[in-house]
Design a protein around this motif. Sequence first.
Motif, PDB file in Angstrom:
ATOM      1  N   ALA B  25     -16.909 -86.628  46.082  1.00 42.54           N
ATOM      2  CA  ALA B  25     -16.376 -86.044  45.258  1.00 42.54           C
ATOM      3  C   ALA B  25     -16.368 -85.072  44.062  1.00 42.54           C
ATOM      4  CB  ALA B  25     -16.715 -87.627  44.612  1.00 42.54           C
ATOM      5  N   LEU B  44     -19.200 -76.495  52.412  1.00 42.21           N
ATOM      6  CA  LEU B  44     -19.536 -76.315  53.206  1.00 42.21           C
ATOM      7  C   LEU B  44     -19.446 -77.439  53.845  1.00 42.21           C
ATOM      8  CD1 LEU B  44     -22.495 -73.444  53.171  1.00 42.21           C
ATOM      9  CD2 LEU B  44     -20.658 -74.093  54.707  1.00 42.21           C
ATOM     10  N   TYR B  59     -28.988 -88.667  58.010  1.00 45.00           N
ATOM     11  CA  TYR B  59     -29.019 -89.401  57.319  1.00 45.00           C
ATOM     12  C   TYR B  59     -30.031 -90.653  56.291  1.00 45.00           C
ATOM     13  CZ  TYR B  59     -25.842 -88.246  53.632  1.00 45.00           C
ATOM     14  OH  TYR B  59     -24.595 -87.443  52.266  1.00 45.00           O
ATOM     15  N   ARG B  76     -24.052 -94.439  51.382  1.00 45.20           N
ATOM     16  CA  ARG B  76     -23.286 -93.445  51.029  1.00 45.20           C
ATOM     17  C   ARG B  76     -23.181 -93.020  52.916  1.00 45.20           C
ATOM     18  NH1 ARG B  76     -28.110 -89.061  51.291  1.00 45.20           N
ATOM     19  NH2 ARG B  76     -29.803 -90.219  53.103  1.00 45.20           N
ATOM     20  N   ARG B  79     -19.765 -87.648  56.101  1.00 47.63           N
ATOM     21  CA  ARG B  79     -18.715 -87.213  56.492  1.00 47.63           C
ATOM     22  C   ARG B  79     -17.738 -86.551  55.444  1.00 47.63           C
ATOM     23  NH1 ARG B  79     -15.441 -93.214  56.902  1.00 47.63           N
ATOM     24  NH2 ARG B  79     -13.572 -92.066  57.042  1.00 47.63           N
ATOM     25  N   GLY B  82     -17.576 -87.449  51.938  1.00 54.21           N
ATOM     26  CA  GLY B  82     -18.447 -88.338  51.055  1.00 54.21           C
ATOM     27  C   GLY B  82     -18.078 -90.016  50.721  1.00 54.21           C
ATOM     28  N   SER B  83     -19.106 -90.474  50.081  1.00 53.04           N
ATOM     29  CA  SER B  83     -19.431 -91.704  49.844  1.00 53.04           C
ATOM     30  C   SER B  83     -17.857 -92.508  49.441  1.00 53.04           C
ATOM     31  CB  SER B  83     -20.288 -92.396  48.748  1.00 53.04           C
ATOM     32  OG  SER B  83     -21.708 -91.323  49.275  1.00 53.04           O
ATOM     33  N   TRP B  87     -16.443 -96.478  48.675  1.00 54.54           N
ATOM     34  CA  TRP B  87     -16.323 -96.463  47.154  1.00 54.54           C
ATOM     35  C   TRP B  87     -15.777 -97.858  46.899  1.00 54.54           C
ATOM     36  CZ3 TRP B  87     -14.861 -93.891  42.208  1.00 54.54           C
ATOM     37  CH2 TRP B  87     -13.538 -93.609  42.520  1.00 54.54           C
ATOM     38  N   ALA B 191     -20.732 -78.444  58.754  1.00 54.46           N
ATOM     39  CA  ALA B 191     -21.748 -77.336  58.655  1.00 54.46           C
ATOM     40  C   ALA B 191     -22.800 -77.991  57.482  1.00 54.46           C
ATOM     41  CB  ALA B 191     -20.730 -76.569  57.513  1.00 54.46           C
ATOM     42  N   THR B 229     -24.130 -82.605  47.031  1.00 50.83           N
ATOM     43  CA  THR B 229     -24.752 -83.224  48.370  1.00 50.83           C
ATOM     44  C   THR B 229     -25.085 -84.865  47.861  1.00 50.83           C
ATOM     45  OG1 THR B 229     -26.612 -82.206  48.666  1.00 50.83           O
ATOM     46  CG2 THR B 229     -25.288 -81.540  50.023  1.00 50.83           C
ATOM     47  N   HIS B 486     -25.687 -95.961  43.649  1.00 52.08           N
ATOM     48  CA  HIS B 486     -25.193 -95.081  42.413  1.00 52.08           C
ATOM     49  C   HIS B 486     -27.345 -94.011  42.216  1.00 52.08           C
ATOM     50  CE1 HIS B 486     -23.140 -98.239  40.736  1.00 52.08           C
ATOM     51  NE2 HIS B 486     -22.430 -97.887  41.363  1.00 52.08           N
TER      52      HIS B 486
HETATM   53  C1  FAD Z   1     -19.803 -99.156  49.100  1.00 52.17           C
HETATM   54  C2  FAD Z   1     -20.206 -98.480  47.602  1.00 52.17           C
HETATM   55  C3  FAD Z   1     -19.140 -98.445  46.840  1.00 52.17           C
HETATM   56  C4  FAD Z   1     -19.303 -97.572  45.724  1.00 52.17           C
HETATM   57  N1  FAD Z   1     -18.470 -98.066  44.479  1.00 52.17           N
HETATM   58  C5  FAD Z   1     -18.054 -97.500  43.125  1.00 52.17           C
HETATM   59  C6  FAD Z   1     -17.758 -97.797  42.286  1.00 52.17           C
HETATM   60  O1  FAD Z   1     -16.869 -98.805  42.369  1.00 52.17           O
HETATM   61  N2  FAD Z   1     -17.635 -97.268  41.149  1.00 52.17           N
HETATM   62  C7  FAD Z   1     -18.393 -95.503  41.101  1.00 52.17           C
HETATM   63  O2  FAD Z   1     -18.295 -94.559  39.846  1.00 52.17           O
HETATM   64  N3  FAD Z   1     -18.967 -95.442  42.524  1.00 52.17           N
HETATM   65  C8  FAD Z   1     -19.054 -96.087  43.299  1.00 52.17           C
HETATM   66  N4  FAD Z   1     -19.974 -95.567  44.335  1.00 52.17           N
HETATM   67  C9  FAD Z   1     -20.551 -94.676  44.879  1.00 52.17           C
HETATM   68  C10 FAD Z   1     -19.709 -93.094  44.424  1.00 52.17           C
HETATM   69  O3  FAD Z   1     -19.234 -93.674  45.636  1.00 52.17           O
HETATM   70  C11 FAD Z   1     -20.676 -92.092  45.067  1.00 52.17           C
HETATM   71  O4  FAD Z   1     -21.597 -91.764  43.136  1.00 52.17           O
HETATM   72  C12 FAD Z   1     -19.369 -90.657  45.305  1.00 52.17           C
HETATM   73  O5  FAD Z   1     -18.956 -90.331  46.347  1.00 52.17           O
HETATM   74  C13 FAD Z   1     -20.706 -89.598  44.736  1.00 52.17           C
HETATM   75  O6  FAD Z   1     -20.030 -88.449  44.772  1.00 52.17           O
HETATM   76  P1  FAD Z   1     -20.923 -86.684  45.666  1.00 52.17           P
HETATM   77  O7  FAD Z   1     -19.625 -86.082  45.886  1.00 52.17           O
HETATM   78  O8  FAD Z   1     -22.250 -86.577  44.542  1.00 52.17           O
HETATM   79  O9  FAD Z   1     -21.663 -87.294  46.081  1.00 52.17           O
HETATM   80  P2  FAD Z   1     -20.937 -88.280  47.669  1.00 52.17           P
HETATM   81  O10 FAD Z   1     -19.720 -88.757  48.054  1.00 52.17           O
HETATM   82  O11 FAD Z   1     -21.959 -88.567  48.629  1.00 52.17           O
HETATM   83  O12 FAD Z   1     -20.665 -86.637  48.980  1.00 52.17           O
HETATM   84  C14 FAD Z   1     -21.778 -85.735  49.464  1.00 52.17           C
HETATM   85  C15 FAD Z   1     -21.323 -84.962  50.060  1.00 52.17           C
HETATM   86  O13 FAD Z   1     -22.048 -84.093  51.127  1.00 52.17           O
HETATM   87  C16 FAD Z   1     -22.001 -84.397  52.409  1.00 52.17           C
HETATM   88  N5  FAD Z   1     -23.586 -83.720  52.826  1.00 52.17           N
HETATM   89  C17 FAD Z   1     -24.897 -84.206  52.463  1.00 52.17           C
HETATM   90  N6  FAD Z   1     -25.396 -83.676  53.050  1.00 52.17           N
HETATM   91  C18 FAD Z   1     -25.505 -82.176  52.990  1.00 52.17           C
HETATM   92  C19 FAD Z   1     -25.971 -80.689  53.377  1.00 52.17           C
HETATM   93  N7  FAD Z   1     -27.475 -80.749  53.967  1.00 52.17           N
HETATM   94  N8  FAD Z   1     -24.997 -79.662  54.166  1.00 52.17           N
HETATM   95  C20 FAD Z   1     -24.127 -80.147  53.660  1.00 52.17           C
HETATM   96  N9  FAD Z   1     -23.016 -81.275  53.895  1.00 52.17           N
HETATM   97  C21 FAD Z   1     -24.033 -82.147  52.903  1.00 52.17           C
HETATM   98  C22 FAD Z   1     -21.659 -85.453  53.181  1.00 52.17           C
HETATM   99  O14 FAD Z   1     -21.169 -85.838  53.743  1.00 52.17           O
HETATM  100  C23 FAD Z   1     -20.987 -85.646  51.591  1.00 52.17           C
HETATM  101  O15 FAD Z   1     -19.637 -85.737  52.083  1.00 52.17           O
HETATM  102  C24 FAD Z   1     -19.920 -96.688  45.420  1.00 52.17           C
HETATM  103  C25 FAD Z   1     -20.835 -95.792  46.789  1.00 52.17           C
HETATM  104  C26 FAD Z   1     -20.982 -96.864  48.048  1.00 52.17           C
HETATM  105  C27 FAD Z   1     -21.352 -96.780  49.044  1.00 52.17           C
END
Ligand code: FAD
Lengths: 323, 560
Positions: B25, B44, B59, B76, B79, B82-83, B87, B191, B229, B486
């Motif tokens: 996201a 990346l 992870y 989480r 891919r 991401g999550s 979600w 990557a 990430t 979260h």
């Molecule tokens: C079952 C479930 C239900 C949820 N329901 C809700 C909801 O109803 N409402 C809400 O607000 N939130 C919800 N969430 C939370 C929501 O999914 C996350 O807040 C959101 O996806 C976070 O976004 P992000 O981009 O910070 O992290 P992520 O979406 O996790 O993205 C991180 C990205 O970084 C990549 N990455 C990680 N490490 C590396 C690395 N070393 N190098 C390169 N890439 C890397 C990962 O592959 C991933 O694509 C839920 C989560 C889950 C698991």
Amino acid sequence: MMKVLILGATGHVGNRLCKYLSQHKYQVIAASRGRLKTPIHDHIILDTLNFEAMRTALTQVDAVVNCVAGDKYSIGQGAEILANAAKAAGNPMIIHLSTMSVYGGNEGNVTENTPFDPSYGWYAAAKCEAESHMQTYADAGGRVISFRPGCVHGPGSHLWVSRPAQLLKSYRLGDLGDAGDGWSNLVHVDDVVRAIKIGLEISLQPGEHKKYNLAAPDSPRWNQYLFDIASSIGATPIKRISRLQLKLDSKLWSPAIKVCQIVSRKMGLKVSFLPEPLPPSLVKLFDQHIFLNSDEFSKAHLFSYTTYTDSLNDSIQWLKSQL
Amino acid sequence: MIKNIVEIPSGTMLDVDVCIVGAGAAGIATALSLSGRGLNILLLESGLEHFNQQTQNLYQGSLTDANLHSPPDKYRHRRFGGSTAIWGGRCMPFDPIDFEQRDHIPFSGWPIVYNDLHPYFVLANRFLEAGTYEYDADKVFGAEAKPLFKGFKSDRLFTNNMERFSCPTNVGLRYHRRLQDAKDIQLILGANVTGIRLDANATTVSHLNVASLEQHTFNVKAKKIVLATGGIEVARLLLASNDVCPSGISNKHDVVGRYYQCHIAGNLGKLTIFGNPNSVRHGYEVSPEGIYCRRRLALDAATQRKAKVGNLVARLHFPKIVDPSHKIGVLSGLFLAKNFISYEYGKRLKDGQATLSTYLHHFKNILFDPIDTYLFLYRWLTKRTLAQRKFPSVILNNKNNQFTLEIHSEQIPNPDSRITLITEKDTLGMPKVNIDWRYLPEDIQSVEKTLDVFVEEFQKSGVGVFEFNKAQLEEDLTRFGAYGGHHIGTARMGNDPTTSVVDQHCKVHDLDNLYIASSAVFPTSSQANPTLTIVALSLRLADHLAQTVGAKAQAQHLTI
Ligand SMILES: Cc1cc2nc3c(=O)[nH]c(=O)nc-3n(C[C@H](O)[C@H](O)[C@H](O)COP(=O)(O)OP(=O)(O)OC[C@H]3O[C@@H](n4cnc5c(N)ncnc54)[C@H](O)[C@@H]3O)c2cc1C
């Protein structure tokens, strides 16, 4: 006083253009193929596929605006006959209403220099052909401006106002998700009309052919436009429409409606009782990420577009007046 | 443009304007917002377009207490997207009070205020496909619309506050085309960033190390780097990059990984509303943009300050699923299906010991409640399984005006709740994490004090009675441990480097070109689920980055 012949004067743009130019001290001859339901001042019936008739009409004017719509012959051959007749009539200036469809399947930021894509469909092919005849006319010493508007909406637009409204009302359009992510490239019909008037005032050298895209730069993506129409006519809550539904509708259901329309027309029946078809080309357009860049004209002629909000309001007001 | 890592020759040094790590996201929102401003953007992403178990295994890690937190590779997804691939889509903004320094919440206070984020919340709402940015049910549905409880009036406990649901949109799928088409974005899949390398003075990131699972490696140099990430992996990367600074990046004051927060949640109490079931608005309403919305119970800011409590929301809920005495076929069906539901969505169904007799009673419930069960299945199939915009959750017919409350509460930032590195490494040689999530007695007390106000306000209103068992409150709120998914606070935002990691622009204090876009930067957790605020902060960061590198101020109209 400049004398202007307007071809396709009963169409959406042509009609508003006649009124506008008449109000602005132009002597207008409005021409169309058939008779009129509501009379226009100084109207003539003119077959744009008839060279002789065209030549005669063109000898009497300083400029001609080509707003002809129709099938591929009236567009393509019509433009060829227009070019030849204008040449024979002493080279009046031509303002040619082209379309962004000449860019076919191009995506991204599309400027006037983006190559044409006639392979995209019959309409794109016909419009590309028409512009090539305009080029031939210019090459032979004529003066031409081709305007390439995006989707012309505003009052009177069935294609971009009442058609989507009907489809939204029956929940066949709505929130299309990523299938509705394309830019709408809307342009208010009055902006097209104003641009044409500016075009008539540009002094071109013989042999010059100017090309300008026309689209309001603040046009939203289709999803936003569809929602805005839906909410103004109370077709809410809108539905999320899947790609599968769009496909079934445009490829199965809509062709059936189309057939019924043709049969009904043949039998002399009204077709207004039939639902609105959703053509596959429209579904494709919603999904086409084309951003029609209109900076060239705005910059060269200090032209400012009606804002999206105002255009939308105008469209909606007209739509409501139709109900 | 989307590429796979194998298309980048091993050993290359890419040189870009902005490099964003992680395409979830936060990362996708940042990249798309930066697009069209004349910059060269690299995104990346560790994962591929589909779930891949080996990537997901990166992870893995350990837990201090498995009863309090789910394993690090659950809740989480590693891919593309991401999550958001799994979600739930629940959206709501942080409230103005969440940004305030509150004396009764230690370590509270953000260096920015709600209004700094407001314009970005508007865009974030659209980005997540949650419709118009309006969270007051009275404004969305009109003040005449049926309220949550007919005749309920209170100036402390409000019921017009609502949440909206995203499709739930998988941002990877939804914005695939835009990323693919953007000429100024290069997204590289497969990557993994494995190290953040600093210059000798430790003032600037000199480059990033990138590796695939197949040991294909390259490096990246960038004017600006954004870590997106996720809340756990941000801390891991900062801590693991310890060659120049032995305690890890920007961790002189031992703040990285600490203050780890989730939410305190549980299903508890008994709310009885008098009169006809019709007097309760239970379940979802659909807004004009087609968004599922739900009203919730919450205290206003003044009452929170006066009662010295954290932020909390409560939703109407159904009885405990496990206990067959509810006699509701649908719930029994859910109980029996729990082993077929994914870990994340099944977790809260797996409550306590079920004996053979429990199972038999659940079968009996289904047999005796067939019509509701079938209707439910039909609705589930058409409105959820087959629908693109999914009906958000199980809602049962309200037959007797009796509910439990589903509580979702802020947790007090606690430096001892933390993520640390362990010696065990993943296949890329990165140290794994240990999660030691903790809550404080004050967290439970805060919920208790809030619910006391609920009790009083229902009593005063005369529309119903709310009761809850104080002796059992802690057990009810911690039965399933931290609320999953979260991951908050591990690189918190603040003006004081001794208690924070990034500044108000999400820039790491000690370095001039490293930024963080994640819930890791939230100093406090609010009542809200995090994603809308993550996206809003990311969009704000994109504007800031564009400004600092001298790019165009405005994204190409409506990039988002
Ligand atoms: C079952 C479930 C239900 C949820 N329901 C809700 C909801 O109803 N409402 C809400 O607000 N939130 C919800 N969430 C939370 C929501 O999914 C996350 O807040 C959101 O996806 C976070 O976004 P992000 O981009 O910070 O992290 P992520 O979406 O996790 O993205 C991180 C990205 O970084 C990549 N990455 C990680 N490490 C590396 C690395 N070393 N190098 C390169 N890439 C890397 C990962 O592959 C991933 O694509 C839920 C989560 C889950 C698991």
